[in-house]
Design a protein around this motif. Structure first.
Motif, PDB file in Angstrom:
ATOM      1  N   ALA A  14       0.832  -1.203   0.000  1.00 40.40           N
ATOM      2  CA  ALA A  14       0.000   0.000   0.000  1.00 40.40           C
ATOM      3  C   ALA A  14       0.868   1.254   0.000  1.00 40.40           C
ATOM      4  N   PHE A  15       1.913   1.258   0.817  1.00 36.75           N
ATOM      5  CA  PHE A  15       2.809   2.407   0.852  1.00 36.75           C
ATOM      6  C   PHE A  15       3.457   2.622  -0.514  1.00 36.75           C
ATOM      7  N   GLY A  16       3.891   1.538  -1.151  1.00 34.97           N
ATOM      8  CA  GLY A  16       4.514   1.650  -2.463  1.00 34.97           C
ATOM      9  C   GLY A  16       3.560   2.138  -3.536  1.00 34.97           C
ATOM     10  N   MET A  17       2.265   1.777  -3.419  1.00 38.05           N
ATOM     11  CA  MET A  17       1.283   2.206  -4.409  1.00 38.05           C
ATOM     12  C   MET A  17       0.826   3.640  -4.174  1.00 38.05           C
ATOM     13  N   ILE A  18       0.728   4.040  -2.928  1.00 41.94           N
ATOM     14  CA  ILE A  18       0.262   5.394  -2.611  1.00 41.94           C
ATOM     15  C   ILE A  18       1.390   6.408  -2.741  1.00 41.94           C
ATOM     16  N   ARG A  36      11.361   8.285  -1.355  1.00 43.40           N
ATOM     17  CA  ARG A  36      12.701   7.691  -1.249  1.00 43.40           C
ATOM     18  C   ARG A  36      12.929   7.190   0.175  1.00 43.40           C
ATOM     19  N   LEU A  37      13.404   5.962   0.281  1.00 45.25           N
ATOM     20  CA  LEU A  37      13.629   5.323   1.577  1.00 45.25           C
ATOM     21  C   LEU A  37      15.078   4.855   1.677  1.00 45.25           C
ATOM     22  N   PHE A  38      15.636   4.981   2.862  1.00 46.47           N
ATOM     23  CA  PHE A  38      16.969   4.428   3.112  1.00 46.47           C
ATOM     24  C   PHE A  38      16.807   3.048   3.748  1.00 46.47           C
ATOM     25  N   ILE A  39      17.276   2.037   3.081  1.00 47.82           N
ATOM     26  CA  ILE A  39      17.150   0.660   3.544  1.00 47.82           C
ATOM     27  C   ILE A  39      18.553   0.077   3.749  1.00 47.82           C
ATOM     28  N   ILE A  40      18.792  -0.428   4.948  1.00 52.11           N
ATOM     29  CA  ILE A  40      20.069  -1.093   5.242  1.00 52.11           C
ATOM     30  C   ILE A  40      20.140  -2.395   4.417  1.00 52.11           C
ATOM     31  N   PRO A  41      21.232  -2.684   3.733  1.00 50.63           N
ATOM     32  CA  PRO A  41      22.576  -2.069   3.832  1.00 50.63           C
ATOM     33  C   PRO A  41      22.891  -1.094   2.716  1.00 50.63           C
ATOM     34  N   PHE A  42      21.882  -0.653   1.937  1.00 49.24           N
ATOM     35  CA  PHE A  42      22.163   0.199   0.788  1.00 49.24           C
ATOM     36  C   PHE A  42      22.495   1.619   1.266  1.00 49.24           C
ATOM     37  N   PRO A  43      23.583   2.202   0.754  1.00 49.86           N
ATOM     38  CA  PRO A  43      23.989   3.542   1.189  1.00 49.86           C
ATOM     39  C   PRO A  43      23.275   4.666   0.443  1.00 49.86           C
ATOM     40  N   PHE A  44      22.314   4.334  -0.390  1.00 54.05           N
ATOM     41  CA  PHE A  44      21.613   5.344  -1.188  1.00 54.05           C
ATOM     42  C   PHE A  44      20.099   5.115  -1.058  1.00 54.05           C
ATOM     43  N   PRO A  45      19.312   6.159  -1.246  1.00 53.26           N
ATOM     44  CA  PRO A  45      17.852   6.009  -1.121  1.00 53.26           C
ATOM     45  C   PRO A  45      17.259   5.217  -2.281  1.00 53.26           C
ATOM     46  N   ILE A  46      16.173   4.506  -1.993  1.00 51.64           N
ATOM     47  CA  ILE A  46      15.473   3.699  -2.996  1.00 51.64           C
ATOM     48  C   ILE A  46      14.017   4.145  -3.045  1.00 51.64           C
ATOM     49  N   LYS A  47      13.495   4.329  -4.240  1.00 48.13           N
ATOM     50  CA  LYS A  47      12.089   4.686  -4.364  1.00 48.13           C
ATOM     51  C   LYS A  47      11.209   3.531  -3.872  1.00 48.13           C
ATOM     52  N   ALA A  48      10.110   3.887  -3.248  1.00 45.07           N
ATOM     53  CA  ALA A  48       9.234   2.882  -2.632  1.00 45.07           C
ATOM     54  C   ALA A  48       8.755   1.858  -3.651  1.00 45.07           C
ATOM     55  N   LYS A  49       8.447   2.293  -4.864  1.00 46.74           N
ATOM     56  CA  LYS A  49       7.919   1.351  -5.855  1.00 46.74           C
ATOM     57  C   LYS A  49       8.960   0.294  -6.215  1.00 46.74           C
ATOM     58  N   TRP A  50      10.239   0.676  -6.268  1.00 47.39           N
ATOM     59  CA  TRP A  50      11.273  -0.309  -6.592  1.00 47.39           C
ATOM     60  C   TRP A  50      11.552  -1.219  -5.401  1.00 47.39           C
ATOM     61  N   LEU A  51      11.373  -0.681  -4.217  1.00 46.70           N
ATOM     62  CA  LEU A  51      11.527  -1.513  -3.017  1.00 46.70           C
ATOM     63  C   LEU A  51      10.478  -2.618  -3.003  1.00 46.70           C
ATOM     64  N   ILE A  52       9.249  -2.262  -3.357  1.00 41.95           N
ATOM     65  CA  ILE A  52       8.164  -3.250  -3.377  1.00 41.95           C
ATOM     66  C   ILE A  52       8.419  -4.293  -4.455  1.00 41.95           C
ATOM     67  N   VAL A  53       8.862  -3.851  -5.626  1.00 43.33           N
ATOM     68  CA  VAL A  53       9.188  -4.798  -6.700  1.00 43.33           C
ATOM     69  C   VAL A  53      10.282  -5.754  -6.238  1.00 43.33           C
ATOM     70  N   GLY A  54      11.280  -5.209  -5.522  1.00 46.22           N
ATOM     71  CA  GLY A  54      12.351  -6.054  -5.009  1.00 46.22           C
ATOM     72  C   GLY A  54      11.851  -7.081  -4.006  1.00 46.22           C
ATOM     73  N   TYR A  55      10.947  -6.649  -3.102  1.00 42.58           N
ATOM     74  CA  TYR A  55      10.381  -7.583  -2.131  1.00 42.58           C
ATOM     75  C   TYR A  55       9.615  -8.706  -2.827  1.00 42.58           C
ATOM     76  N   ILE A  56       8.840  -8.354  -3.838  1.00 46.05           N
ATOM     77  CA  ILE A  56       8.068  -9.366  -4.565  1.00 46.05           C
ATOM     78  C   ILE A  56       9.002 -10.369  -5.231  1.00 46.05           C
ATOM     79  N   ALA A  57      10.072  -9.858  -5.850  1.00 47.39           N
ATOM     80  CA  ALA A  57      11.023 -10.741  -6.538  1.00 47.39           C
ATOM     81  C   ALA A  57      11.701 -11.681  -5.544  1.00 47.39           C
ATOM     82  N   ILE A  58      12.090 -11.136  -4.387  1.00 44.64           N
ATOM     83  CA  ILE A  58      12.758 -11.965  -3.376  1.00 44.64           C
ATOM     84  C   ILE A  58      11.817 -13.048  -2.859  1.00 44.64           C
TER      85      ILE A  58
END
Length: 288
Positions: free
Chosen positions: A131-135, A140-162
């Motif tokens: 829901a957060f990724g769609m809304i 941009r979110l900082f997610i450990i261990p990545f040193p750079f921000p990631i857009k929420a929509k790509w984070l959700i796509v990554g979670y789905i793939a994993i």
């Protein structure tokens, strides 16, 4: 805690209290405590399965790490979504995602015909993440261990793939990956439905649950009113029939009295009538 929205705060409190109860009953294996055995989601063909477990399993956790990761996500993303949707709509979404995750997990277990108890709020949590990724797709979110921000929509796509990759790799890790995906699937379908039917979404000024019970109460009151009207109609008809019978009986009795008076006149003349008989004869001739 004062800054956490009401429903998110209540979910956090309930989950923590339930887990503490699990821990007290079985400190070494909280997920196998007596309360957990009744509350976790069993395979629907197993003797331990109960329908209510589609709800209760969301509030059971296997350990401190399991609990903390889920509650952190509920606090971080659930707080945002509750402020966007309001408490009633947010709770409805949370429950739908959790139940949907349980349904998908049951389907997976049916395929493998295995009774592996499912527990945890992860299905609902993954629904909140979606829901957060769609809304807020470009947030941009900082997610450990990545040193750079990631857009929420790509984070959700990554979670789905994993989760897809983990699910296809086999169930050996003890994590219900398909339940996670199920929570996201049901969340996606519900959000799409709300977008296509904005009127239904706006009705959450009053919750769907309240509307459901209001409809039940309205139908019950309408049925009661119809039954009352039917009873009154039946009673009126009975009274009417009874009045007609009394009227006919009174008419017959009155006619018999008039016939007796007329016979008396033929035999003895009009003057032989009493005052009451003359009055009755007069009343009979007077138009009504």
């Amino acid at each position: 805690m004062n800054n956490i929205p009401t429903m998110t705060k209540n979910l956090l409190i309930i989950n923590v209290l339930v887990f503490l109860f699990q821990y007290i009953l079985n400190p070494k294996y909280p997920g196998m405590s007596d309360i957990a055995n009744y509350g976790v989601l069993h395979f629907f063909l197993a003797k331990d399965f109960h329908v209510y477990q589609f709800i209760t399993y969301m509030f059971m956790h296997g350990g401190w790490t399991h609990l903390l990761f889920n509650m952190f996500a509920v606090w971080m993303f659930g707080s945002v979504m509750e402020r966007v949707w309001g408490p009633k709509k947010f709770l409805f979404y949370y429950i739908v995602c959790g139940v949907g995750a349980g349904i998908i997990q049951e389907m997976v277990q049916l395929y493998f015909f295995a009774d592996i108890p499912t527990l945890g709020a992860s299905g609902a949590v993954y629904g909140i993440l979606l829901a957060f990724g769609m809304i807020f797709p470009n947030e941009r979110l900082f997610i450990i261990p990545f040193p750079f921000p990631i857009k929420a929509k790509w984070l959700i796509v990554g979670y789905i793939a994993i989760e897809l990759f983990s699910a296809m790799s086999g169930p050996g890790d003890g994590v219900a990956h398909m339940a996670h995906l199920g929570g996201m699937l049901f969340g996606f379908l519900l959000i799409r439905y709300w977008r296509n039917h904005p009127d239904s979404s706006q009705r959450f000024g009053r919750s769907y649950g309240q509307e459901f019970f209001d409809n039940l109460r309205r139908k019950y009151e309408e049925r009661q009113r119809n039954q009352r009207m039917h009873a009154e109609q039946t009673e009126w008809e009975e009274r009417r029939r009874e009045t007609d019978e009394e009227y006919n009986q009174r008419q017959r009795q009155n006619q018999e009295e008039i016939d007796a008076i007329l016979d008396k006149i033929r035999k003895s003349g009009y003057d032989s009538l009493t005052k009451e008989e003359k009055q009755k004869l007069f009343d009979q001739k007077r138009p009504s």
